[in-house]
Design a protein around this motif. Structure first.
Motif, PDB file in Angstrom:
ATOM      1  N   LEU A  74       0.835  -1.186   0.000  1.00  0.00           N
ATOM      2  CA  LEU A  74       0.000   0.000   0.000  1.00  0.00           C
ATOM      3  C   LEU A  74       0.877   1.245   0.000  1.00  0.00           C
ATOM      4  O   LEU A  74       1.831   1.341   0.771  1.00  0.00           O
ATOM      5  N   SER A  75       0.541   2.205  -0.867  1.00  0.00           N
ATOM      6  CA  SER A  75       1.243   3.479  -0.870  1.00  0.00           C
ATOM      7  C   SER A  75       0.253   4.604  -1.099  1.00  0.00           C
ATOM      8  O   SER A  75      -0.687   4.472  -1.887  1.00  0.00           O
ATOM      9  N   THR A  76       0.457   5.719  -0.389  1.00  0.00           N
ATOM     10  CA  THR A  76      -0.411   6.877  -0.522  1.00  0.00           C
ATOM     11  C   THR A  76       0.403   8.129  -0.249  1.00  0.00           C
ATOM     12  O   THR A  76       1.391   8.086   0.493  1.00  0.00           O
ATOM     13  N   VAL A  77      -0.037   9.250  -0.847  1.00  0.00           N
ATOM     14  CA  VAL A  77       0.655  10.517  -0.631  1.00  0.00           C
ATOM     15  C   VAL A  77      -0.023  11.307   0.486  1.00  0.00           C
ATOM     16  O   VAL A  77       0.586  11.594   1.504  1.00  0.00           O
ATOM     17  N   SER A  78      -1.303  11.652   0.296  1.00  0.00           N
ATOM     18  CA  SER A  78      -1.951  12.483   1.307  1.00  0.00           C
ATOM     19  C   SER A  78      -3.255  11.902   1.840  1.00  0.00           C
ATOM     20  O   SER A  78      -3.925  12.538   2.649  1.00  0.00           O
ATOM     21  N   GLY A  79      -3.625  10.736   1.419  1.00  0.00           N
ATOM     22  CA  GLY A  79      -4.879  10.158   1.879  1.00  0.00           C
ATOM     23  C   GLY A  79      -4.724   9.370   3.166  1.00  0.00           C
ATOM     24  O   GLY A  79      -3.690   8.758   3.425  1.00  0.00           O
ATOM     25  N   ASP A  80      -5.767   9.409   4.012  1.00  0.00           N
ATOM     26  CA  ASP A  80      -5.771   8.615   5.235  1.00  0.00           C
ATOM     27  C   ASP A  80      -6.011   7.145   4.910  1.00  0.00           C
ATOM     28  O   ASP A  80      -6.653   6.805   3.913  1.00  0.00           O
ATOM     29  N   VAL A  81      -5.513   6.271   5.789  1.00  0.00           N
ATOM     30  CA  VAL A  81      -5.582   4.828   5.558  1.00  0.00           C
ATOM     31  C   VAL A  81      -6.153   4.126   6.782  1.00  0.00           C
ATOM     32  O   VAL A  81      -5.743   4.410   7.918  1.00  0.00           O
ATOM     33  N   GLN A  82      -7.093   3.212   6.546  1.00  0.00           N
ATOM     34  CA  GLN A  82      -7.565   2.295   7.577  1.00  0.00           C
ATOM     35  C   GLN A  82      -7.477   0.884   7.031  1.00  0.00           C
ATOM     36  O   GLN A  82      -8.107   0.574   6.020  1.00  0.00           O
ATOM     37  N   LEU A  83      -6.696   0.036   7.687  1.00  0.00           N
ATOM     38  CA  LEU A  83      -6.523  -1.348   7.277  1.00  0.00           C
ATOM     39  C   LEU A  83      -6.914  -2.274   8.416  1.00  0.00           C
ATOM     40  O   LEU A  83      -6.557  -2.030   9.574  1.00  0.00           O
ATOM     41  N   GLY A  84      -7.617  -3.342   8.087  1.00  0.00           N
ATOM     42  CA  GLY A  84      -7.979  -4.328   9.090  1.00  0.00           C
ATOM     43  C   GLY A  84      -7.875  -5.722   8.528  1.00  0.00           C
ATOM     44  O   GLY A  84      -8.342  -5.984   7.420  1.00  0.00           O
ATOM     45  N   GLY A  85      -7.194  -6.627   9.274  1.00  0.00           N
ATOM     46  CA  GLY A  85      -7.076  -8.000   8.802  1.00  0.00           C
ATOM     47  C   GLY A  85      -5.819  -8.672   9.301  1.00  0.00           C
ATOM     48  O   GLY A  85      -4.935  -8.031   9.881  1.00  0.00           O
TER      49      GLY A  85
END
Length: 300
Positions: free
Chosen positions: A207-218
């Motif tokens: 996963l890669s992002t510049v300015s977006g928030d991230v929510q990951l579950g698992g």
């Protein structure tokens, strides 16, 4: 006889009106696992699965579009909206005066899809077993399917994935990525959109992002890898309490908190880092943020 002068003009106007917004009613026999390719420049694309070995296309063809046809064989066919004017990639350089085309496509439940849209939202519902590939420029992509592989790319539209997929590649520029049930492999990329993804146990997650928030579950599979790289967005990761992994996490200027191990502040800067082992350390987790906050939480 001045009226006669206007007859050709009236005829041309009548023909133009008859061609505008033309109803579509096409069908083609298809194999249960046929590959169906669809492209539309402007308008909307809706694909629904049914229990027939047939592809059916209804809707309305926009003004300025060429007559539509289903081309190809029972195992592989193409439905392509084209302008009567000049064409380019996906007809992106075509006549901008072309009206919107609405495509309602019914396909066999086990079909595979390859869809390209420009200024057109897209909806897929009911596919069970086939692969799905989507490219969208400014339209939102909604996919409700059970598929071994989903590959979706969007520029300014979001990607919403329901159902389940064993392997996904989801990429946006300014749109969100929402996928609540991802299987063994996931490749997720966005520039300014949010990412909300859960699933697993993952054999490989990137996963890669510049300015977006991230929510990951698992969870993480044995010998699985989990790599997250964020520039300025906040990252929240929620994992099962029985997690087995070597965890490496760091943030340059954001706040780092973890339910696993002890977070250490940087000796010569504002950053924080975490180096710990959960369970037997069967998998590997690497999480890095630059200015965003990072949370690693244990799922109850």
């Amino acid at each position: 006889m001045k009226t006669a002068r206007f007859i050709p003009l009236l005829l041309s106007l009548s023909i133009g009106q008859a061609l505008a917004d033309t109803p579509i009613n096409l069908s083609h026999e298809a194999l249960p696992n046929a590959r169906v390719s669809i492209s539309n420049i402007k308008g909307e694309v809706t694909v629904s699965a049914w229990d027939r070995n047939q592809v059916q296309v209804t809707g309305r063809l926009g003004d300025g579009a060429k007559p539509l046809a289903i081309e190809g064989s029972n195992g592989s066919m193409t439905i392509k909206v084209e302008s009567q004017g000049k064409s380019g990639w996906l007809n992106f350089g075509s006549d901008t005066s072309m009206g919107a085309t609405t495509l309602d496509v019914r396909v066999p439940r086990g079909a595979s899809l390859d869809i390209d849209v420009v200024s057109a939202p897209m909806n897929i519902d009911g596919i069970d077993g086939g692969t799905i590939k989507v490219n969208a420029v400014s339209g939102k992509a909604r996919i409700n399917a059970r598929s071994p592989n989903i590959d979706a790319n969007a520029v300014s539209g979001s990607i919403e994935l329901a159902g389940s997929a064993e392997k996904v590649s989801l990429q946006t520029v300014s749109g969100d990525i929402l996928a609540p049930n991802v299987g063994a492999e996931a490749d997720l990329q966005t520039v300014s959109g949010r990412i909300r993804v859960s699933g697993g146990p993952w054999h490989k997650l990137n996963l890669s992002t510049v300015s977006g928030d991230v929510q990951l579950g698992g969870g993480l599979a044995s010998n699985g890898t989990f790599d997250v790289d964020s520039m300025s967005g906040d990252v929240q990761v929620q994992v099962p309490s029985n997690l087995s992994a070597i965890i490496k996490a760091s943030t340059f200027s954001g706040d780092l908190r973890s339910d696993f191990g002890a977070v250490k502040k940087g000796d010569h800067g504002p950053g924080s880092e975490l180096r710990t082992t959960a369970g037997s350390g069967a998998g590997k987790m690497n999480i890095e943020t630059f200015s965003g906050d990072l949370r690693i939480r244990r799922q109850d």
